[in-house]
Design an enzyme around this catalytic site. Sequence first.
Site, PDB file in Angstrom:
ATOM      1  N   PRO A  91       0.822  -1.226   0.000  1.00 55.91           N
ATOM      2  CA  PRO A  91       0.000   0.000   0.000  1.00 55.91           C
ATOM      3  C   PRO A  91       0.852   1.271   0.000  1.00 55.91           C
ATOM      4  O   PRO A  91       0.580   2.201  -0.760  1.00 55.91           O
ATOM      5  CB  PRO A  91      -0.814  -0.126   1.299  1.00 55.91           C
ATOM      6  CG  PRO A  91      -0.825  -1.573   1.609  1.00 55.91           C
ATOM      7  CD  PRO A  91       0.500  -2.097   1.141  1.00 55.91           C
ATOM      8  N   TYR A  92       1.866   1.297   0.846  1.00 58.04           N
ATOM      9  CA  TYR A  92       2.753   2.465   0.933  1.00 58.04           C
ATOM     10  C   TYR A  92       3.536   2.638  -0.358  1.00 58.04           C
ATOM     11  O   TYR A  92       3.696   3.753  -0.865  1.00 58.04           O
ATOM     12  CB  TYR A  92       3.693   2.280   2.122  1.00 58.04           C
ATOM     13  CG  TYR A  92       4.599   3.456   2.402  1.00 58.04           C
ATOM     14  CD1 TYR A  92       4.069   4.683   2.800  1.00 58.04           C
ATOM     15  CD2 TYR A  92       5.981   3.338   2.303  1.00 58.04           C
ATOM     16  CE1 TYR A  92       4.901   5.765   3.086  1.00 58.04           C
ATOM     17  CE2 TYR A  92       6.816   4.401   2.587  1.00 58.04           C
ATOM     18  CZ  TYR A  92       6.276   5.609   2.976  1.00 58.04           C
ATOM     19  OH  TYR A  92       7.093   6.678   3.251  1.00 58.04           O
ATOM     20  N   ASN A  93       3.998   1.505  -0.919  1.00 59.52           N
ATOM     21  CA  ASN A  93       4.746   1.547  -2.178  1.00 59.52           C
ATOM     22  C   ASN A  93       3.888   2.128  -3.293  1.00 59.52           C
ATOM     23  O   ASN A  93       4.335   3.018  -4.039  1.00 59.52           O
ATOM     24  CB  ASN A  93       5.210   0.129  -2.543  1.00 59.52           C
ATOM     25  CG  ASN A  93       6.304   0.119  -3.592  1.00 59.52           C
ATOM     26  OD1 ASN A  93       6.368   0.995  -4.433  1.00 59.52           O
ATOM     27  ND2 ASN A  93       7.162  -0.886  -3.543  1.00 59.52           N
ATOM     28  N   ALA A 105       1.229   4.055  -3.031  1.00 60.30           N
ATOM     29  CA  ALA A 105       0.900   5.459  -2.775  1.00 60.30           C
ATOM     30  C   ALA A 105       2.062   6.369  -3.154  1.00 60.30           C
ATOM     31  O   ALA A 105       1.872   7.393  -3.830  1.00 60.30           O
ATOM     32  CB  ALA A 105       0.531   5.652  -1.307  1.00 60.30           C
ATOM     33  N   LYS A 106       3.270   6.018  -2.734  1.00 63.68           N
ATOM     34  CA  LYS A 106       4.427   6.878  -3.002  1.00 63.68           C
ATOM     35  C   LYS A 106       4.831   6.834  -4.475  1.00 63.68           C
ATOM     36  O   LYS A 106       5.263   7.852  -5.038  1.00 63.68           O
ATOM     37  CB  LYS A 106       5.608   6.464  -2.120  1.00 63.68           C
ATOM     38  CG  LYS A 106       5.420   6.829  -0.648  1.00 63.68           C
ATOM     39  CD  LYS A 106       5.196   8.320  -0.460  1.00 63.68           C
ATOM     40  CE  LYS A 106       5.143   8.721   0.994  1.00 63.68           C
ATOM     41  NZ  LYS A 106       4.874  10.173   1.172  1.00 63.68           N
TER      42      LYS A 106
END
Length: 275
Positions: free
Chosen positions: A171-173, A175-176
């Site tokens: 998820p973080y990957n 988003a960024k």
Amino acid sequence: MLTENNDIYDEVRDSRNFTGKVVLVTGSSSGIGEQTVKLFSALGARVVVTGRNASHVETVVQEVQQLSPKKLKPLGVVADLTKNADIERLFNETIKTFNRLDVLVNNAGAVIFGNGTEKDFLDILDKSSRVDVKASLQLIRLSVPYLQKTNGSITNIGATISERPIKSMLPYNLAKTSLTTISNVLAIELGPQGIRVNTLSVGVVLKPGIPDEVIKKCAKYTPLGRIGQPIDIAKGVVFLASSDAEFITGHNLVIDGGLKYNMDSDYLNVDNNVD
């Protein structure tokens, strides 16, 4: 024959003078965002301090004002960027107070873990992208008419994980990586309007509560021998907003001490040997 122009050198000498400029940094009541508004204020800018915790916002507002050469009081706005109404209120209060905007820094975000095969992954993904992607885009869209008038700039805070994927952080990957893509595309779209858009990607940065094991591991695997500090990132944000970067857009400035070259997909597993 080219001749030296003293005005060029004077401009460089004065490139960190932000007197008269207005800077909005999301997630600025702590961490990287806090240090960024403090540095901009120390360099003469009028800044907006915003976050979800009212007491944190007020504390930073007071500290920022003391750093201002002219003791300019910043605007403090308590806002939850997962709510569209709060985003609009944050922006409207900024314009109402200062009547201009020169620099937008989309710093707020959440480090959210999750595997792509988890049952509730799509809900996790939505939570991760709500601030990093949707809120950032909403603020950019609101800001464009004002940044046109000031030949302003946008800096989106990304992460080296976009280049060096780490397991259990999809998820973080996403988003960024999306935020970096936004910077690249909007750099092309907004460049003709005089607006520069860049990404600043960070590795691991010191913050309250970070485990000693992580700090120790970062020091071991970072070529420059230490974990990143919020001021390291703030300096990069100021550079991208300065006149020294006036011909830089669509760029991804990595500030991680070289850590990304020694990261593997299991890097954040601190159970690994760090001795």
